[in-house]
Design an enzyme around this catalytic site. Structure first.
Site, short mmCIF file in Angstrom:
data_model
loop_
_atom_site.label_atom_id
_atom_site.label_comp_id
_atom_site.label_asym_id
_atom_site.label_seq_id
_atom_site.Cartn_x
_atom_site.Cartn_y
_atom_site.Cartn_z
N HIS A 115 0.88 -1.21 -0.05
CA HIS A 115 0.08 0.11 0.00
C HIS A 115 0.86 1.38 0.03
CE1 HIS A 115 -3.14 2.79 2.46
NE2 HIS A 115 -3.04 2.95 1.12
N LEU A 170 5.49 2.87 3.43
CA LEU A 170 4.99 1.65 2.50
C LEU A 170 4.39 0.64 3.63
CD1 LEU A 170 4.62 0.18 -0.11
CD2 LEU A 170 6.93 -0.96 0.30
N GLU A 171 3.09 0.41 3.39
CA GLU A 171 2.38 -0.66 4.19
C GLU A 171 2.36 -1.92 3.45
OE1 GLU A 171 -1.58 -0.51 6.88
OE2 GLU A 171 -1.79 0.53 5.20
N ILE A 172 3.12 -2.72 3.86
CA ILE A 172 3.07 -4.15 3.23
C ILE A 172 2.13 -5.02 4.04
CG2 ILE A 172 4.46 -6.25 2.69
CD1 ILE A 172 7.02 -4.42 2.35
N THR A 190 -3.31 1.52 8.43
CA THR A 190 -3.58 3.03 8.37
C THR A 190 -5.10 3.53 7.81
OG1 THR A 190 -2.70 2.63 6.05
CG2 THR A 190 -1.16 3.62 7.94
#
Length: 731
Positions: free
Chosen positions: A477, A488-490, A526
């Site tokens: 994301h 960066l949201e993995i 988030t």
């Protein structure tokens, strides 16, 4: 003087070398005299970067004592053995170990005294700078009589202390204004921005520049360091022989002009910080004290204010975020079995083209695919213009721009996908479209290829349901604008393989991202937390609170921009779609304001910034079709409105930790601050709860729960913290 055999990492060609008392400690330092020039090579072998720690300060004091007591030494050179780092700053842990402001003030005074001795050295000292020269490192460099820097991209100078809620505490507030003038000094210290070598030369921060060398018989970095040392030794000799004159300090402005500068800068700081960050005002105070009352008063003010700032909650919050960033930039998983060398991005819209840009910028061969030539042309043009803007600002050369662009190819078909190692989809947020794309991609890519979804809220397991290789499916994301937003949201599912995760992390780090790893679920971390704020804002808006007041209250709490601006940036149509999905997933607990308001706004064309219409563009309380939904009955105080906006978000963050969506408070705080703009001055939701008090937060939420229902019901983990006062998210 004792004679020693040369024990450097490289051979130094010289017929006869006299060495000072060589210390083979864990700093692996080397002091040598080359024709009456002492070369002090420093650098701790057990750490990646040099910091101005107590140990280094002690060694530096010892070295300088030996140099000054040696009558044969006419000049000296300071140079690091770490090619990418002169000195990256003071040791933050040294400051955190202090229990009182007086202890920190004492540290500052000791640093000031040490650098004052260097400034008043009986022999000239040349600082040879390659790599980062920041904070305490810059303070050391500007205390030297002469500075030489390489024109390498790695070489940056700056005073980032303000970004940690601190100020330059070893004489920087006193020396910088005399060196670069008041405007230049304030610009450096109040923004914390990095200065490139060429600009530093123009400002008067460095005296001479050296071109970096390319590879030869030795690697480029090693050759550059040898050349830098050679030039520095030559300059040191010429300064000692009076062949190179030392520059004088800049002449001071007239008192009325200085007062006007103080006033203008102070007003600008108050407007930008909204009095949420004390450090900028203290920096101005220290500079003004030194300029108007003399150096002695200035140094004392600097040390005392440094001590006070180190004990503030704002500084502790910002330092916590710094440590969190460092942790989230490390690869804890190791390298993947197969490195991603060829990347493909599906969708050339705003997100897709931006993901492609940050990929080619780091040397990744990238295919950008879309269904239409027009979309591809717009995406390609966006990337080129963004890079060309850097050329116009002299941040890169035209050759570098063209080299980066050569990593990109654009196309409307799947040719070349047979050799792709990773495919990132950035198509419309519709599960049916996602499923169609998964099947098309898996039909043409090799079996090891990883499929990545850039969805902001659709569960990855639902997307992976269409895959024949669900172990290769993962979420990444990105946040808009991708080239500016660090996070960066993995997202992993229970079927995502460890190697797929390692590959995603590896690519994210290459792209320069700060990474948090979360488990799959509606909204992930988030989006789930941000939409809690959005839904409560809609309810407050429905009660009759104007958008302008909402924005002012969110900004005064510490958000960088008003929450209506955030909603408009995301897009009200996107926010509506995500809110509806999460409301279905979580039920009444995830309700708030009537989403019919947002639906009507979208229907009327108020869709957000992209369409120049949205919450911040309208006077919706006067809209006849909305009056039936709006009820002007809000009697909440400003503080209650602020706490209503954030308390649900705080509770949701803790619930995500309780459920294992987010792994720890550090990643939770990093995700909140860098993902949706939770106020940095509070350090993130978990650090805020520690400071505000879990018991106090639960009591506040119970009061709101009585009025608004279970949207304000505290989760179990928050209740546990409220019951036990010794229990904190951070020790």
């Amino acid at each position: 003087m004792r004679q020693y055999i040369c024990v450097r990492e490289r051979d130094y060609v010289c017929d006869s070398l006299d060495y000072l008392s060589l210390s083979q400690s864990n700093t692996d330092r080397c002091d040598m005299i080359n024709q009456d020039v002492c070369i002090y090579v420093y650098g701790f072998v057990c750490v990646q970067v040099n910091t101005l720690s107590l140990q280094m300060q002690s060694e530096l004091t010892e070295v300088m004592g030996e140099i000054w007591s040696n009558g044969g030494v006419k000049s000296a050179v300071f140079i690091s053995r770490k090619p990418g780092c002169f000195i990256a700053g003071a040791d933050i842990k040294m400051i955190q170990a202090c229990k009182s402001s007086e202890e920190v003030t004492c540290l500052s005074r000791e640093g000031q005294k040490m650098l004052e001795k260097i400034e008043k050295s009986p022999i000239p000292i040349v600082a040879a700078i390659h790599g980062s020269c920041l904070g305490g490192g810059l303070e050391l460099a500007i205390a030297c009589q002469y500075r030489i820097a390489t024109k390498s991209n790695k070489t940056v100078l700056g005073t980032p202390e303000v970004m940690l809620g601190l100020l330059p505490g070893a004489g920087g507030t006193q020396r910088l204004p005399k060196m670069v003038g008041l405007p230049g000094a304030f610009d450096m210290m109040l923004t914390g921005k990095n200065i490139r070598a060429e600009k530093a030369k123009k400002m008067g921060l460095v005296h001479q520049l050296v071109d970096p060398l390319g590879p030869g018989l030795k690697p480029a970095e090693e050759r550059t360091m040898e050349y830098l040392e050679e030039v520095a030794v030559g300059v040191a000799k010429e300064i000692a022989n009076k062949k190179i004159p030392l520059t004088k300090e800049k002449s001071f402005m007239q008192s009325p002009v200085r007062k006007k500068i103080y006033k203008t800068v102070s007003e600008r700081v108050q407007k930008q910080t909204k009095n949420l960050y004390p450090a900028p005002e203290k920096i101005i105070e220290c500079v003004q004290t030194g300029m108007e009352q003399g150096s002695e008063a200035g140094y004392l003010a600097e040390a005392e204010n440094f001590g006070k700032l180190a004990m503030t909650s704002e500084s502790k919050a910002l330092i916590g975020l710094y440590h969190g960033q460092v942790a989230c930039r490390k690869n804890q998983l190791g390298p993947p079995e197969k490195e991603v060398k060829k990347l493909a991005v599906l969708g050339a819209g705003l997100m897709g083209s931006s993901i492609a840009q940050v990929s080619i910028d780091k040397g990744l061969t990238t295919i950008l695919k879309d269904t239409t030539v027009d979309s591809l042309s717009r995406g390609h043009e966006k990337i080129y213009k963004s890079l060309d803007a850097k050329v116009k600002k002299n941040e890169m050369t035209a050759f570098e721009r063209d080299t980066i662009m050569s990593n990109l190819s654009i196309q409307t078909d799947y040719s070349g996908f047979e050799s792709a190692d990773m495919v990132i989809e950035a198509v419309f947020e519709d599960i049916n479209i996602k499923h169609k794309v998964v099947k098309e991609v898996e039909a043409v890519v090799p079996s090891h290829c990883i499929f990545v979804s850039n969805t902001s809220g659709l569960p990855i397991r639902d997307i992976a349901a269409a895959s024949q290789r669900p172990e290769n499916v993962i979420g990444m994301h990105y946040f808009s604008p991708v080239e500016k937003m660090q996070l960066l949201e993995i997202i992993t599912t229970d079927k995502t393989s460890a190697d797929t995760l390692a590959s995603a992390v590896n690519v994210g780090l290459k792209q320069g991202k700060v990474i948090i790893i979360v488990k799959d679920g509606p909204g992930f971390y988030t989006t789930r937390c941000l939409l809690c704020v959005f839904l409560e804002c809609i309810r407050i808006f429905q009660e009759g609170v104007e958008v302008q007041r909402l924005d002012a209250l969110s900004e005064s709490f510490g958000f960088h921009t008003g929450l209506s601006v955030v909603a408009d940036e995301v897009g009200l149509d996107v926010a509506l779609h995500s809110s509806e999905n999460l409301s279905k997933a979580f039920g009444p607990r995830y309700e708030g304001g009537d989403l019919e308001i947002v639906r009507l706004m979208v229907e009327k064309g108020f869709r957000g910034k992209t369409f120049s219409s949205g919450l911040m563009y309208s006077s919706l309380h006067s809209d006849c079709s909305l009056k039936m939904i709006l009820c002007v009955c809000c009697s909440s105080s400003d503080s209650d409105i602020q706490l209503r906006m954030v308390s649900r978000c705080l509770n949701e963050s803790v619930l995500c930790l309780q459920e294992g969506i987010v792994a720890n408070p550090v990643e939770g705080d990093i995700g909140a601050v860098f993902g949706y703009g939770f106020p940095p001055s509070h350090g993130g939701p978990f650090r805020f709860i520690d400071t505000f008090g879990a018991e106090r937060l639960v009591s506040t939420m119970r009061r709101y729960e009585d009025v608004y229902g279970n949207q304000f019901t505290p989760c179990q983990l928050l209740l546990d913290h409220a019951k036990d006062h010794s229990r904190k998210f951070y020790n």
